[in-house]
Motif scaffolding. Structure first.
Motif, PDB file in Angstrom:
ATOM      1  N   GLU A  12      66.763  91.643 -49.860  1.00 33.48           N
ATOM      2  CA  GLU A  12      64.888  91.923 -51.025  1.00 33.48           C
ATOM      3  C   GLU A  12      63.713  90.712 -51.216  1.00 33.48           C
ATOM      4  O   GLU A  12      63.390  91.458 -51.389  1.00 33.48           O
ATOM      5  N   LEU A  36      63.984  81.594 -49.767  1.00 35.10           N
ATOM      6  CA  LEU A  36      65.021  82.329 -49.477  1.00 35.10           C
ATOM      7  C   LEU A  36      66.235  82.349 -51.337  1.00 35.10           C
ATOM      8  O   LEU A  36      66.154  83.636 -50.962  1.00 35.10           O
ATOM      9  N   ASN A  83      70.162  82.846 -52.401  1.00 37.65           N
ATOM     10  CA  ASN A  83      70.914  82.553 -51.413  1.00 37.65           C
ATOM     11  C   ASN A  83      70.854  81.473 -50.637  1.00 37.65           C
ATOM     12  O   ASN A  83      71.379  81.662 -49.392  1.00 37.65           O
ATOM     13  N   ARG A 111      74.605  85.085 -54.803  1.00 39.04           N
ATOM     14  CA  ARG A 111      74.094  85.965 -54.928  1.00 39.04           C
ATOM     15  C   ARG A 111      75.548  86.853 -54.078  1.00 39.04           C
ATOM     16  O   ARG A 111      75.483  87.806 -54.983  1.00 39.04           O
ATOM     17  N   ARG A 112      75.909  86.545 -52.747  1.00 38.79           N
ATOM     18  CA  ARG A 112      76.365  87.616 -52.225  1.00 38.79           C
ATOM     19  C   ARG A 112      77.958  87.516 -52.642  1.00 38.79           C
ATOM     20  O   ARG A 112      78.623  88.883 -52.499  1.00 38.79           O
ATOM     21  N   PHE A 152      68.479  89.388 -45.865  1.00 43.25           N
ATOM     22  CA  PHE A 152      68.523  89.437 -47.244  1.00 43.25           C
ATOM     23  C   PHE A 152      67.102  90.612 -47.369  1.00 43.25           C
ATOM     24  O   PHE A 152      66.397  89.734 -47.760  1.00 43.25           O
ATOM     25  N   VAL A 210      75.327  86.003 -44.708  1.00 41.37           N
ATOM     26  CA  VAL A 210      74.256  87.216 -44.056  1.00 41.37           C
ATOM     27  C   VAL A 210      75.901  88.040 -43.576  1.00 41.37           C
ATOM     28  O   VAL A 210      76.805  87.859 -43.095  1.00 41.37           O
TER      29      VAL A 210
END
Length: 166
Positions: free
Chosen positions: A15, A35, A41, A59-60, A13, A138
């Motif tokens: 960010e 996280l 996340n 988010r992903r 991640f 991930v």
């Protein structure tokens, strides 16, 4: 080992690269808050209501422009078929439907469908086994996934082990 977990997660991640680490590195609530401080996340699945599964917040999934409604509809269709099967078979036997306790099936339907939808994007689905499981997506890098699982389980694994959903 605790800082290693956070450093490895910063790779997964990016960010979070400059995000300050939590004061309590071995506190699960602090871990989750860290996280999710910028984006969602780490999602939680409510085993009492499979519709509360974190898909909308992830988010992903949003970044990949995955059709979240289609994903949720697929899960809903499979769960409804399961419910109908139980209701037809157990109507007279038990006032409380058996499916209300079949968490393993719910777990499997949701995570298998997420896995199916992320397959073209080379992502791995990691699940923290908890009363109400948590999950995250991930990059599907064998070394990265292995490091995340190993370092997480060294810190939290006695109570909440993390596993890769294949």
């Amino acid at each position: 080992m605790q800082k290693t977990l956070y450093e490895v997660l910063k790779i997964a991640f990016p960010e979070l690269k400059n995000a300050p680490l939590p004061e309590e590195l071995d506190n699960f609530e602090s871990f989750g808050a860290w996280l999710n401080q910028l984006h969602s996340n780490l999602q939680q699945l409510d085993m009492e209501d499979f519709r509360q599964n974190g898909i909308d917040e992830c988010r992903r999934l949003q970044q990949l422009n995955i059709d979240l409604d289609e994903l949720k509809n697929q899960i809903e269709t499979e769960m409804n078929a399961f419910y109908q099967m139980y209701e037809e078979g157990d109507r007279e036997l038990d006032a409380e439907p058996a499916h209300a306790y079949d968490f393993e099936f719910t777990y499997s339907v949701i995570f298998n469908n997420i896995k199916l939808f992320i397959q073209p994007y080379d992502l791995a689905l990691l699940v923290i086994e908890h009363e109400n499981p948590y999950w995250m997506l991930v990059p599907n890098n064998e070394d990265l996934v292995s490091q995340i699982i190993l370092t997480f389980n060294d810190i939290f694994g006695d109570e909440e082990p993390m596993v890769l959903i294949d």
